[in-house]
Design an enzyme around this catalytic site. Sequence first.
Site, PDB file in Angstrom:
ATOM      1  N   VAL A 157      -2.792  55.659  67.145  1.00  0.00           N
ATOM      2  CA  VAL A 157      -3.394  55.637  68.481  1.00  0.00           C
ATOM      3  C   VAL A 157      -3.232  57.017  69.112  1.00  0.00           C
ATOM      4  CG1 VAL A 157      -3.368  54.598  70.787  1.00  0.00           C
ATOM      5  CG2 VAL A 157      -2.873  53.181  68.787  1.00  0.00           C
ATOM      6  N   ASP A 225     -13.130  49.108  68.565  1.00  0.00           N
ATOM      7  CA  ASP A 225     -12.124  50.113  68.203  1.00  0.00           C
ATOM      8  C   ASP A 225     -10.976  50.098  69.210  1.00  0.00           C
ATOM      9  OD1 ASP A 225     -11.294  52.732  66.742  1.00  0.00           O
ATOM     10  OD2 ASP A 225     -11.418  53.347  68.837  1.00  0.00           O
ATOM     11  N   LYS A 229      -6.902  49.153  68.576  1.00  0.00           N
ATOM     12  CA  LYS A 229      -5.802  50.031  68.995  1.00  0.00           C
ATOM     13  C   LYS A 229      -4.897  49.334  70.013  1.00  0.00           C
ATOM     14  CE  LYS A 229      -8.369  54.295  68.157  1.00  0.00           C
ATOM     15  NZ  LYS A 229      -9.144  55.401  68.757  1.00  0.00           N
ATOM     16  N   GLY A 325      -8.097  65.802  67.704  1.00  0.00           N
ATOM     17  CA  GLY A 325      -8.671  66.404  66.512  1.00  0.00           C
ATOM     18  C   GLY A 325      -7.883  66.061  65.267  1.00  0.00           C
TER      19      GLY A 325
END
Length: 347
Positions: A157, A225, A229, A325
């Site tokens: 997460v 999604d 999570k 990222g």
Amino acid sequence: MARPLRLALVGFGNVGRYFAEQLAGRYGKELKAAGVAVTITGIATRRHGTAIDPKGLPLGKALHLVKAGRSLEPLHRGRKAPASALEFVKSVPADVVIEISTLDVRGGEPATAHIRAALGRGLHVITANKGPVAFARKKLMALARSKKVHFLHEGVVMDGAPIFNLVETCLRGAKVNGFRGLLNSTTTRILSDASRGLSYEEALADAQKLGVAEADPSLDVDGWDAAVKACALANALLDADVEPADVVRAGIGPGVEREAREARARGERLRLVARARREAGRVRISVGPEAVPAGDPLALDDVDGVLVLETDLMREVAIVEGRGGVDQTAYALLSDLLRIVEAPKKR
């Protein structure tokens, strides 16, 4: 003298390749300072085959082959290469298995089977795959404890943002009663851009162009999604035993831009908010669009993720991720690996 530590990677996509590249640089230096000399003894991929070398694979060659779209099998040494990732996990000589295979958010497989097999062998496991944590964390943790090994998942997460480690090591004695957060960067960016004047379609196209959203964004925009999570967080932080199907869920779609602009005009921000709270012995989870008031951490612009923990002793603690990222997710793998290296012996 540094002691040897053997790693096996299940999955060798962007995160796995970045992690491997950094082992020759900063990551390797940090691990050496912690007292270990790391080798990758096996890599299993879906598209590029499988390779095992008990003495350590040549990472430069492995990276070159995969980037060129070629198979890893010329690097294999020993018996015939395993025919599947599960066979790989059952046979690879390793101390730690890093499970970063492609996610199936509908059931958490085959990653859960990979992790179960590795733990069953008495190997430590690190994953950045949220499926197993959302669908089977309690059972996997019980198996890890019985085998006296670690099962760690900091990267599932908000990339490498320290959430699970923060609660376990820095909030000792405090109880997490609930949380609210922005757990899906695609919807956060779409709603932010839509509030500034872009149409839903334009905002989605921009997110896809930047690589934030998939070509098929349905799992993001329908809230699935975020629900996965949220379950991973609830299972780990609230000691829940929930699955994504238990989440009350709503997503976003075309036409949401008007609501987003009206919220901005009021000084608010429209966000896809995940919430969880322990109530009457049960953990209830929801995901859906909300107008968040100014001043709330969830109303911040230009962020990919925000999580606000509601605790008994520290009241609210917020964790903010600017732009996520690959490098941050790879760092989570390093962070978990260092925890294993530096932990007291479990055997």
